[in-house]
Write a protein that holds these residues in place. Structure first.
Motif, PDB file in Angstrom:
ATOM      1  N   LEU A 156       0.845  -1.003  -0.081  1.00 48.72           N
ATOM      2  CA  LEU A 156      -0.023  -0.154  -0.134  1.00 48.72           C
ATOM      3  C   LEU A 156       0.914   1.275  -0.150  1.00 48.72           C
ATOM      4  O   LEU A 156       0.594   2.345  -0.694  1.00 48.72           O
ATOM      5  N   ASN A 157       2.000   1.195   0.632  1.00 49.86           N
ATOM      6  CA  ASN A 157       2.952   2.292   0.683  1.00 49.86           C
ATOM      7  C   ASN A 157       3.459   2.683  -0.699  1.00 49.86           C
ATOM      8  O   ASN A 157       3.892   3.683  -0.827  1.00 49.86           O
ATOM      9  N   GLN A 158       3.554   1.682  -1.577  1.00 47.41           N
ATOM     10  CA  GLN A 158       3.754   1.861  -3.114  1.00 47.41           C
ATOM     11  C   GLN A 158       3.071   2.853  -3.687  1.00 47.41           C
ATOM     12  O   GLN A 158       3.488   3.573  -4.623  1.00 47.41           O
ATOM     13  N   VAL A 159       1.566   2.710  -3.288  1.00 55.39           N
ATOM     14  CA  VAL A 159       0.750   3.609  -3.819  1.00 55.39           C
ATOM     15  C   VAL A 159       0.978   5.068  -3.536  1.00 55.39           C
ATOM     16  O   VAL A 159       0.759   6.170  -4.133  1.00 55.39           O
ATOM     17  N   THR A 160       0.768   5.384  -1.979  1.00 56.57           N
ATOM     18  CA  THR A 160       1.028   6.677  -1.466  1.00 56.57           C
ATOM     19  C   THR A 160       0.914   6.513   0.169  1.00 56.57           C
ATOM     20  O   THR A 160       0.962   5.218   0.615  1.00 56.57           O
ATOM     21  N   SER A 161       1.327   7.509   0.805  1.00 58.07           N
ATOM     22  CA  SER A 161       1.215   7.444   2.440  1.00 58.07           C
ATOM     23  C   SER A 161      -0.008   7.418   2.910  1.00 58.07           C
ATOM     24  O   SER A 161      -0.586   8.466   3.076  1.00 58.07           O
ATOM     25  N   TYR A 162      -0.635   6.521   3.177  1.00 57.50           N
ATOM     26  CA  TYR A 162      -1.906   6.446   3.968  1.00 57.50           C
ATOM     27  C   TYR A 162      -1.785   6.737   5.389  1.00 57.50           C
ATOM     28  O   TYR A 162      -0.983   6.036   6.018  1.00 57.50           O
ATOM     29  N   THR A 163      -2.414   7.566   5.920  1.00 59.65           N
ATOM     30  CA  THR A 163      -2.500   7.841   7.426  1.00 59.65           C
ATOM     31  C   THR A 163      -2.936   6.709   8.289  1.00 59.65           C
ATOM     32  O   THR A 163      -2.463   6.172   9.429  1.00 59.65           O
ATOM     33  N   ARG A 164      -3.941   6.002   7.724  1.00 61.98           N
ATOM     34  CA  ARG A 164      -4.447   4.627   8.543  1.00 61.98           C
ATOM     35  C   ARG A 164      -3.343   3.732   8.552  1.00 61.98           C
ATOM     36  O   ARG A 164      -3.275   3.139   9.640  1.00 61.98           O
ATOM     37  N   CYS A 165      -2.640   3.591   7.582  1.00 65.96           N
ATOM     38  CA  CYS A 165      -1.680   2.746   7.467  1.00 65.96           C
ATOM     39  C   CYS A 165      -0.599   2.844   8.538  1.00 65.96           C
ATOM     40  O   CYS A 165      -0.025   2.072   9.265  1.00 65.96           O
ATOM     41  N   ILE A 190       2.456  12.488  10.772  1.00 65.15           N
ATOM     42  CA  ILE A 190       1.844  13.716  11.161  1.00 65.15           C
ATOM     43  C   ILE A 190       2.429  14.983  10.495  1.00 65.15           C
ATOM     44  O   ILE A 190       1.758  15.832  10.106  1.00 65.15           O
ATOM     45  N   ALA A 191       4.001  14.724  10.326  1.00 63.03           N
ATOM     46  CA  ALA A 191       4.449  16.075   9.464  1.00 63.03           C
ATOM     47  C   ALA A 191       3.965  16.100   8.030  1.00 63.03           C
ATOM     48  O   ALA A 191       3.946  17.256   7.552  1.00 63.03           O
ATOM     49  N   LYS A 192       3.680  15.010   7.602  1.00 59.68           N
ATOM     50  CA  LYS A 192       3.187  14.915   6.223  1.00 59.68           C
ATOM     51  C   LYS A 192       1.815  15.542   6.089  1.00 59.68           C
ATOM     52  O   LYS A 192       1.274  15.849   5.085  1.00 59.68           O
ATOM     53  N   ALA A 193       0.873  14.947   7.066  1.00 62.83           N
ATOM     54  CA  ALA A 193      -0.398  15.117   7.045  1.00 62.83           C
ATOM     55  C   ALA A 193      -0.917  15.659   8.401  1.00 62.83           C
ATOM     56  O   ALA A 193      -1.775  14.979   9.108  1.00 62.83           O
ATOM     57  N   PRO A 194      -0.781  16.803   8.719  1.00 59.36           N
ATOM     58  CA  PRO A 194      -0.886  17.319   9.944  1.00 59.36           C
ATOM     59  C   PRO A 194      -2.643  17.409  10.495  1.00 59.36           C
ATOM     60  O   PRO A 194      -2.630  17.867  11.678  1.00 59.36           O
ATOM     61  N   ASP A 195      -3.404  17.467   9.471  1.00 56.73           N
ATOM     62  CA  ASP A 195      -4.681  17.827   9.657  1.00 56.73           C
ATOM     63  C   ASP A 195      -5.660  16.496   9.679  1.00 56.73           C
ATOM     64  O   ASP A 195      -6.810  16.715  10.033  1.00 56.73           O
ATOM     65  N   LEU A 196      -4.809  15.439   9.562  1.00 59.70           N
ATOM     66  CA  LEU A 196      -6.012  14.076   9.715  1.00 59.70           C
ATOM     67  C   LEU A 196      -5.697  13.629  10.991  1.00 59.70           C
ATOM     68  O   LEU A 196      -4.837  13.539  11.712  1.00 59.70           O
ATOM     69  N   PRO A 197      -6.661  12.769  11.404  1.00 60.03           N
ATOM     70  CA  PRO A 197      -7.078  12.446  12.766  1.00 60.03           C
ATOM     71  C   PRO A 197      -6.342  11.079  13.018  1.00 60.03           C
ATOM     72  O   PRO A 197      -5.873  10.931  14.473  1.00 60.03           O
ATOM     73  N   LEU A 198      -6.218  10.103  12.405  1.00 63.06           N
ATOM     74  CA  LEU A 198      -6.068   8.549  12.591  1.00 63.06           C
ATOM     75  C   LEU A 198      -4.560   8.450  13.382  1.00 63.06           C
ATOM     76  O   LEU A 198      -4.500   7.804  14.253  1.00 63.06           O
TER      77      LEU A 198
END
Length: 276
Positions: A156-165, A190-198
């Protein structure tokens, strides 16, 4: 924000609710996502407007708001031959378990995880933008299938950086005794996606369990700011406040969470426990 934009726009400028499903999903605005999928159900004689069946999409949303009876109702109404049904039928129980906290007995979900993963791998249309196999990887790892879990996370990380992962991979690393690895993964996400909750939720839960209540509060508050209509951070905040003996404040968080997940049994029970 999206809900407010829809409600305050002139009727002629309002997008159809079904078109709001992706922004609602991306921002964890689950009440809006539910409305969008209910509107989607009215399209094309009940088939919906996307490549996935409307019933299976509704089942998935109800799973995310912890409404098991409603999720099962829509799974039953899904086309049994559709790949989405074969995928989501086992996966919704996994989602409910993981969103409610760590499964008490992860082995109970292993066969379901294996079934869902087999369907996902074999169905190209399910793989685009879908991060829910991270839940499957987490279940694999909790059952000791760490190599398989890492394979799923890496694929999955080959596709994109998922916060759930990142959230669940970090939780699995901590389960294996690698807390520094978990903390590093969470911080990087968190540094990549600081506004998402998981990821905040996963790190905050870890901190709360280890007695770092101030750090846990900061994480849960950050998760709530990023997704104010998502019940899970509110329950976590309520749990933390209850642990500190701040029962009135905890009840306020539980009541707020119930606005967005009114049929969540664990949230209802947590609230009831404080009322005794």
């Amino acid at each position: 924000a999206f809900q407010h934009a829809v409600e305050t726009a002139k009727p002629s400028d309002r997008p159809r609710l079904s078109y709001m499903s992706q922004p609602a999903q991306f921002t964890y605005d689950l009440p809006l996502l539910l409305q969008a999928q209910e509107d989607n159900l009215q399209s094309n004689n009940g088939a919906g407007i996307s490549s996935q069946t409307a019933a299976s999409l509704l089942a998935n949303v109800y799973a995310q708001i912890h409404d098991r009876p409603a999720a099962l109702t829509w799974i039953v109404q899904s086309d049994p031959k559709a790949p989405e049904t074969r995928y989501y039928r086992p996966l919704d129980d996994l989602l409910l378990a993981v969103y409610s906290g760590e499964p008490v007995n992860a082995s109970a979900w292993l066969s379901e995880a294996q079934s869902a993963w087999t369907t996902w791998v074999a169905t190209t249309s399910l793989q685009s933008g879908d991060d829910t196999p991270c839940v499957i990887a987490y279940i694999f790892g909790l059952n000791g299938d760490v190599k398989d879990a890492i394979k799923v996370f890496n694929r999955l990380n080959q596709v994109t950086s998922y916060t759930r992962c990142a959230a669940l991979h970090g939780a699995l690393l901590e389960q294996q005794g690698n807390l520094p690895g978990a903390e590093a993964m969470w911080a990087q996400s968190i540094a990549k996606a600081p506004d998402l909750p998981l990821v905040y939720m996963a790190r905050g839960h870890s901190r709360m369990e280890r007695g770092n209540l101030r750090g846990a509060a900061d994480d849960f508050e950050a998760a709530h700011r990023g997704a104010p209509r998502f019940a899970d951070p509110l329950k976590l905040l309520g749990d933390l406040l209850a642990k500190q003996g701040k029962n009135n404040e905890a009840l306020a968080k539980y009541d707020e969470g119930l606005q967005y997940a009114p049929n969540w049994p664990e949230l209802q029970q947590a609230r009831s426990n404080l009322r005794r």
